[in-house]
Design a protein around this motif. Sequence first.
Motif, PDB file in Angstrom:
ATOM      1  N   UNK A  10       0.845  -1.192   0.000  1.00 35.98           N
ATOM      2  CA  UNK A  10       0.000   0.000   0.000  1.00 35.98           C
ATOM      3  C   UNK A  10       0.881   1.243   0.000  1.00 35.98           C
ATOM      4  N   UNK A  11       0.592   2.137  -0.917  1.00 32.26           N
ATOM      5  CA  UNK A  11       1.307   3.409  -1.001  1.00 32.26           C
ATOM      6  C   UNK A  11       0.342   4.523  -0.604  1.00 32.26           C
ATOM      7  N   UNK A  12       0.722   5.275   0.424  1.00 33.59           N
ATOM      8  CA  UNK A  12      -0.078   6.428   0.823  1.00 33.59           C
ATOM      9  C   UNK A  12      -1.403   6.100   1.472  1.00 33.59           C
ATOM     10  N   UNK A  13      -1.530   4.939   2.057  1.00 40.02           N
ATOM     11  CA  UNK A  13      -2.799   4.539   2.660  1.00 40.02           C
ATOM     12  C   UNK A  13      -3.066   5.170   4.011  1.00 40.02           C
ATOM     13  N   UNK A  14      -2.033   5.624   4.695  1.00 38.76           N
ATOM     14  CA  UNK A  14      -2.206   6.238   6.007  1.00 38.76           C
ATOM     15  C   UNK A  14      -2.497   5.212   7.082  1.00 38.76           C
ATOM     16  N   UNK A  15      -2.422   5.624   8.336  1.00 33.58           N
ATOM     17  CA  UNK A  15      -2.615   4.696   9.457  1.00 33.58           C
ATOM     18  C   UNK A  15      -4.047   4.203   9.619  1.00 33.58           C
ATOM     19  N   UNK A  41       2.251  -4.332   3.751  1.00 33.65           N
ATOM     20  CA  UNK A  41       3.370  -3.422   3.987  1.00 33.65           C
ATOM     21  C   UNK A  41       3.002  -2.089   3.374  1.00 33.65           C
ATOM     22  N   UNK A  42       3.478  -1.014   3.986  1.00 28.81           N
ATOM     23  CA  UNK A  42       3.081   0.297   3.519  1.00 28.81           C
ATOM     24  C   UNK A  42       4.259   1.214   3.243  1.00 28.81           C
ATOM     25  N   UNK A  43       4.024   2.127   2.323  1.00 31.45           N
ATOM     26  CA  UNK A  43       5.009   3.133   1.944  1.00 31.45           C
ATOM     27  C   UNK A  43       4.311   4.490   1.920  1.00 31.45           C
ATOM     28  N   UNK A  44       5.064   5.536   2.240  1.00 29.86           N
ATOM     29  CA  UNK A  44       4.506   6.881   2.216  1.00 29.86           C
ATOM     30  C   UNK A  44       4.253   7.371   0.800  1.00 29.86           C
ATOM     31  N   UNK A  45       5.164   7.012  -0.121  1.00 29.91           N
ATOM     32  CA  UNK A  45       4.994   7.485  -1.492  1.00 29.91           C
ATOM     33  C   UNK A  45       5.510   6.451  -2.491  1.00 29.91           C
ATOM     34  N   UNK A  46       5.203   6.671  -3.747  1.00 32.72           N
ATOM     35  CA  UNK A  46       5.530   5.728  -4.809  1.00 32.72           C
ATOM     36  C   UNK A  46       7.043   5.531  -4.936  1.00 32.72           C
ATOM     37  N   UNK A 114       0.701 -10.444  -5.180  1.00 30.40           N
ATOM     38  CA  UNK A 114       1.101  -9.205  -4.522  1.00 30.40           C
ATOM     39  C   UNK A 114       0.252  -8.115  -5.154  1.00 30.40           C
ATOM     40  N   UNK A 115      -0.609  -7.524  -4.351  1.00 31.90           N
ATOM     41  CA  UNK A 115      -1.499  -6.470  -4.830  1.00 31.90           C
ATOM     42  C   UNK A 115      -0.921  -5.118  -4.427  1.00 31.90           C
ATOM     43  N   UNK A 116      -0.724  -4.260  -5.409  1.00 34.65           N
ATOM     44  CA  UNK A 116      -0.204  -2.918  -5.156  1.00 34.65           C
ATOM     45  C   UNK A 116      -1.361  -1.936  -5.212  1.00 34.65           C
ATOM     46  N   UNK A 117      -1.520  -1.200  -4.138  1.00 30.69           N
ATOM     47  CA  UNK A 117      -2.627  -0.260  -3.987  1.00 30.69           C
ATOM     48  C   UNK A 117      -2.025   1.127  -3.761  1.00 30.69           C
ATOM     49  N   UNK A 118      -2.174   2.014  -4.736  1.00 31.55           N
ATOM     50  CA  UNK A 118      -1.601   3.353  -4.651  1.00 31.55           C
ATOM     51  C   UNK A 118      -2.722   4.360  -4.410  1.00 31.55           C
ATOM     52  N   UNK A 119      -2.611   5.063  -3.289  1.00 35.41           N
ATOM     53  CA  UNK A 119      -3.576   6.124  -2.962  1.00 35.41           C
ATOM     54  C   UNK A 119      -2.952   7.447  -3.373  1.00 35.41           C
TER      55      UNK A 119
END
Length: 126
Positions: A10-15, A41-46, A114-119
């Motif tokens: 997840x990118x940019x999903x927030x807490x 797993x999460x990331x702040x940005x792409x 693996x699913x990539x979810x970009x917000x």
Amino acid sequence: MTNDQTLHVVVGGGPGRALKHAADAMSALEQGRQPAPHFEVGFDDVSQMLAVFTPRRWELIAALRETGLTSISALAKLLGRDYKNVHGDVTALMEWMAIEKDEQGLIHAPFADIAVDVHLPRRRAA
């Protein structure tokens, strides 16, 4: 872990997203149900996500899905890459749960998907 699970990147999903999954799991337990497993797993940005999940690492994960349990040296030979570089990629991907190592030191890709979810960022008020 069974091989039919999905790793959610997840990118940019927030807490709030993680808190919702935790609340859903707690609710299921309170009702006497087993919560569905969720791996994320999460990331702040792409750019952060792309620094971990590079094109070569996606190839490595795909090769592991096809071969199953293998050694790093065998994987390096299969990919036609230098052992040291493959070892570094494996180490990085293990840190982000995309690869696991068994008791004998063999590696594998434990997830079927693996699913990539970009917000996208929210628009600022004008």
